[in-house]
Design a protein around this motif. Sequence first.
Motif, PDB file in Angstrom:
ATOM      1  N   PHE A   1       0.899  -1.218   0.059  1.00 36.39           N
ATOM      2  CA  PHE A   1      -0.122   0.043  -0.063  1.00 36.39           C
ATOM      3  C   PHE A   1       1.041   1.516   0.109  1.00 36.39           C
ATOM      4  O   PHE A   1       0.426   2.294  -0.730  1.00 36.39           O
ATOM      5  N   PRO A   2       1.857   1.545   0.857  1.00 30.97           N
ATOM      6  CA  PRO A   2       2.792   2.583   0.663  1.00 30.97           C
ATOM      7  C   PRO A   2       3.271   2.995  -0.768  1.00 30.97           C
ATOM      8  O   PRO A   2       3.159   3.934  -0.981  1.00 30.97           O
ATOM      9  N   ARG A   3       3.547   1.955  -1.518  1.00 35.83           N
ATOM     10  CA  ARG A   3       3.958   2.119  -2.963  1.00 35.83           C
ATOM     11  C   ARG A   3       2.759   2.830  -3.831  1.00 35.83           C
ATOM     12  O   ARG A   3       3.004   3.798  -4.460  1.00 35.83           O
ATOM     13  N   TYR A   4       1.666   2.144  -3.512  1.00 37.72           N
ATOM     14  CA  TYR A   4       0.597   2.674  -4.350  1.00 37.72           C
ATOM     15  C   TYR A   4      -0.094   4.276  -3.721  1.00 37.72           C
ATOM     16  O   TYR A   4      -0.219   5.049  -4.507  1.00 37.72           O
ATOM     17  N   ARG A   5       0.173   4.341  -2.270  1.00 38.53           N
ATOM     18  CA  ARG A   5      -0.192   5.738  -1.902  1.00 38.53           C
ATOM     19  C   ARG A   5       0.790   6.751  -2.387  1.00 38.53           C
ATOM     20  O   ARG A   5       0.321   7.709  -2.722  1.00 38.53           O
ATOM     21  N   SER A   6       1.890   6.394  -2.727  1.00 33.84           N
ATOM     22  CA  SER A   6       2.911   7.115  -3.278  1.00 33.84           C
ATOM     23  C   SER A   6       2.769   7.503  -4.764  1.00 33.84           C
ATOM     24  O   SER A   6       2.554   8.648  -5.099  1.00 33.84           O
ATOM     25  N   THR A   7       2.039   6.539  -5.498  1.00 33.50           N
ATOM     26  CA  THR A   7       1.918   6.758  -6.829  1.00 33.50           C
ATOM     27  C   THR A   7       0.614   7.786  -6.844  1.00 33.50           C
ATOM     28  O   THR A   7       0.600   8.529  -7.943  1.00 33.50           O
ATOM     29  N   VAL A   8      -0.505   7.444  -6.097  1.00 32.97           N
ATOM     30  CA  VAL A   8      -1.454   8.391  -5.883  1.00 32.97           C
ATOM     31  C   VAL A   8      -1.008   9.606  -5.782  1.00 32.97           C
ATOM     32  O   VAL A   8      -1.735  10.630  -6.519  1.00 32.97           O
ATOM     33  N   HIS A   9      -0.232   9.905  -4.763  1.00 31.22           N
ATOM     34  CA  HIS A   9       0.198  11.217  -4.403  1.00 31.22           C
ATOM     35  C   HIS A   9       0.934  11.835  -5.684  1.00 31.22           C
ATOM     36  O   HIS A   9       0.422  12.969  -6.026  1.00 31.22           O
ATOM     37  N   GLU A  10       1.642  11.196  -6.261  1.00 30.62           N
ATOM     38  CA  GLU A  10       2.356  11.731  -7.736  1.00 30.62           C
ATOM     39  C   GLU A  10       1.427  12.154  -8.543  1.00 30.62           C
ATOM     40  O   GLU A  10       1.698  12.940  -9.213  1.00 30.62           O
ATOM     41  N   VAL A  11       0.408  11.222  -8.758  1.00 32.47           N
ATOM     42  CA  VAL A  11      -0.351  11.401  -9.969  1.00 32.47           C
ATOM     43  C   VAL A  11      -1.572  12.703  -9.490  1.00 32.47           C
ATOM     44  O   VAL A  11      -1.746  13.558 -10.313  1.00 32.47           O
ATOM     45  N   THR A  12      -1.660  12.712  -8.288  1.00 32.07           N
ATOM     46  CA  THR A  12      -2.662  13.883  -7.787  1.00 32.07           C
ATOM     47  C   THR A  12      -1.851  15.155  -8.127  1.00 32.07           C
ATOM     48  O   THR A  12      -2.592  16.076  -8.512  1.00 32.07           O
ATOM     49  N   GLN A  13      -0.451  15.168  -7.791  1.00 35.95           N
ATOM     50  CA  GLN A  13       0.155  16.410  -8.006  1.00 35.95           C
ATOM     51  C   GLN A  13       0.009  16.825  -9.280  1.00 35.95           C
ATOM     52  O   GLN A  13       0.058  18.024  -9.940  1.00 35.95           O
ATOM     53  N   VAL A  14       0.237  15.972 -10.459  1.00 36.10           N
ATOM     54  CA  VAL A  14       0.058  16.125 -11.846  1.00 36.10           C
ATOM     55  C   VAL A  14      -1.254  16.680 -12.167  1.00 36.10           C
ATOM     56  O   VAL A  14      -1.364  17.590 -13.048  1.00 36.10           O
ATOM     57  N   PHE A  15      -2.409  16.019 -11.809  1.00 34.64           N
ATOM     58  CA  PHE A  15      -3.764  16.288 -12.074  1.00 34.64           C
ATOM     59  C   PHE A  15      -4.003  17.827 -11.383  1.00 34.64           C
ATOM     60  O   PHE A  15      -4.742  18.639 -12.112  1.00 34.64           O
TER      61      PHE A  15
END
Length: 180
Positions: A76-90
């Motif tokens: 989950f920490p890796r997925y949460r990190s991905t979601v955070h990165e993508v959220t920044q882009v959006f």
Amino acid sequence: MITAEAASESAVLAVPGDTAAPGVPEREELVWPWKDAPIRALVQRIHQLQAERAQAFRRLEEGHRQYLSSGPLYDFPRYRSTVHEVTQVFAAASREVLALEAELAGPRAQPLLASHVRSLQQLEETRLTTVALLQLMGTPELTGHEDSLQMHQLKMKVIKTMEAISEVLQDLRFDAESAE
């Protein structure tokens, strides 16, 4: 291609010269790089931002697939990190698209083009919300509660939203050509 970060980095600091009153500190203000750009360039930038969003959606989907395949312990920490990165882009793309919409609605006096951009923003919000809900419904914690009919309906909603986004982008491009 100019990214949202590059656009914000390309903002130039303008320091007012002799216009400040004596004893009052001068303020720095950001000058937006698209201020004097032709409408064609603004529309091209919107298309570039859409490409960045599409890439972010692919990254989000890939991150979710990796998360699901990391079981039974699930990373989950890796997925949460991905979601955070993508959220920044959006978020960066949305800020810039909203600024472009304001430029079209205000100084450029192009309400039709601005309405296309507003529709695009609303459709992207719908798409992101629906994709997030689909991913949530597909998590292992909720797999036993999954409603395949609802998931199918959500998938169809994503497809229809993507089709509507394509139509709005096409209308934007066509109407921008007519505006110049």
